[in-house]
Write a protein that holds these residues in place. Structure first.
Motif: not given
Length: 278
Positions: A161, A164, A166, A180, A184, A200
Motif C-alpha cells: 500500500e 500506489q 495513480n 502498479n 490500479n 484510490m
C-alpha cells in the motif's frame, strides 16, 4: 450463439448456476464474458472455479482485484498470516492450485471485440487512456508479468500500500510503477481527479460523496467512451446503470452484499438477475 456478460460472482455458486439456468445458457454454443472477482466473500469460491474451468472454452473473463490477490498468495505468501477461512480453503485445495497455475493466471485484464466494439475490464477504462492500442498493450504487459517468471516480485509490489501509482504520466512510467498503475486502473479504479489521475480510496456512489472535485471515471471525457460499449464490475454501489452513460454498463450489482447477480444479453439488450443470499 448468444453473448452474455455477468458481473462479479464472488463465490456465489448456487446463484450463478441458477442464473445460467434462467437464461438457458448453453455452454456448447453461447459465450459468457465475466467481469472478474470470481472468488471471495461468497460461500463457494472453490465450486465457482471448478465450474468455470470445466467450461473455459465458452467464457471470456478478466481478472479482478480479488482474483489477483489469490494468484499472489498461490505464488508464495505465507498462509499462516491469513485469517480468511475461505481463502485458506482455496489455497489448500490442490485442484485449485492447478487451475490457477495452468489457467487463471494467464487470463487478461482486458477483453476486446473489435467487430462488436466491446471493451471489458474489472474496474473500467481510465480516462488517461484514450487510445485502444495503449489499453490492449497495457493489458498484455500486465498479463505477461502475472504469468511470467518474476511475477511474485511484481505482485508483492502491487500489494504494498505504500506504492500506489495513480498517474499514467503520459505513458512514461516504467517497471514496477508502470505495472502498479495498470493494475490500479483496470482492477481498482472508481473515482478520478479532473485530470484523470486515480483516487484510490472513495467507494460510495456519486450521490453519497461530498467531494466536488472527484468524478466517477466514466464522467470524465474520453473519446473511447463513445466508440465502444464498455462493461465493468467492481463498483457495487453504482447498482448497475443508475449513474453510467448508456453504453457504459456496470454489472456488479452487489451479489456479495445480499443484493443481485446480474447478466446482460448482448443480442437482446436485456438484463437478467437473481437475488443473492448471504
Amino acid at each position: 450463439m448468444t453473448t452474455y456478460f455477468i458481473g462479479d460472482i464472488h463465490g456465489h455458486y448456487n446463484e450463478f448456476i441458477s442464473l445460467l439456468k434462467k437464461i438457458n445458457f448453453n455452454y456448447k454454443k453461447d459465450q459468457l464474458w465475466i467481469t472478474g472477482d470470481l472468488i471471495s466473500r461468497g460461500p463457494d469460491s472453490i465450486k465457482v472455479l471448478y465450474f468455470l474451468y470445466s467450461i473455459k472454452k465458452s467464457i471470456k473473463l478478466v481478472l479482478g482485484n480479488h482474483d489477483l490477490y489469490l494468484i499472489s498468495l498461490i505464488l508464495g505468501t505465507n498462509i499462516n498470516y491469513i485469517n480468511d477461512q475461505e481463502i485458506l480453503n482455496l489455497l489448500k485445495d490442490n485442484k485449485i492450485r492447478f487451475i490457477i497455475n495452468s489457467w487463471l493466471k494467464y487470463q487478461p485484464l482486458v477483453q476486446y471485440d473489435e467487430n462488436k466494439k466491446i471493451l471489458m475490464s474489472h474496474a473500467g477504462i481510465t480516462p488517461q487512456w484514450d487510445n485502444i492500442n495503449i489499453i490492449l498493450s497495457a493489458s498484455n504487459e500486465a498479463q505477461n508479468i502475472i504469468s511470467g517468471k518474476n511475477n511474485k516480485i511484481f505482485l508483492d509490489y502491487m500489494n504494498n500500500e505504500k506504492y500506489q501509482i495513480n498517474d499514467w504520466k503520459k505513458n512514461t512510467l516504467i517497471g514496477f510503477q508502470r505495472f502498479n498503475f495498470i493494475i490500479n486502473a483496470l482492477t481498482k479504479m472508481r473515482y478520478c481527479y479532473p485530470d484523470g489521475k486515480l483516487e484510490m480510496l472513495t467507494k460510495k456512489a456519486p450521490n453519497d460523496i461530498t467531494s466536488k472535485i472527484l468524478k466517477p471515471w466514466f464522467w470524465i471525457p474520453n473519446n473511447l467512451y463513445n466508440k465502444y460499449t464498455i462493461f465493468f464490475g467492481h463498483w457495487s454501489d453504482l447498482q448497475g446503470g443508475q449513474y453510467t452513460p448508456k453504453n457504459i454498463i456496470g454489472l456488479d450489482t452487489g451479489c456479495c452484499w445480499g443484493k443481485n447477480l446480474t447478466i446482460f444479453s448482448w443480442e437482446k439488450k436485456k438484463f437478467y438477475n437473481i437475488n443473492c443470499i448471504i
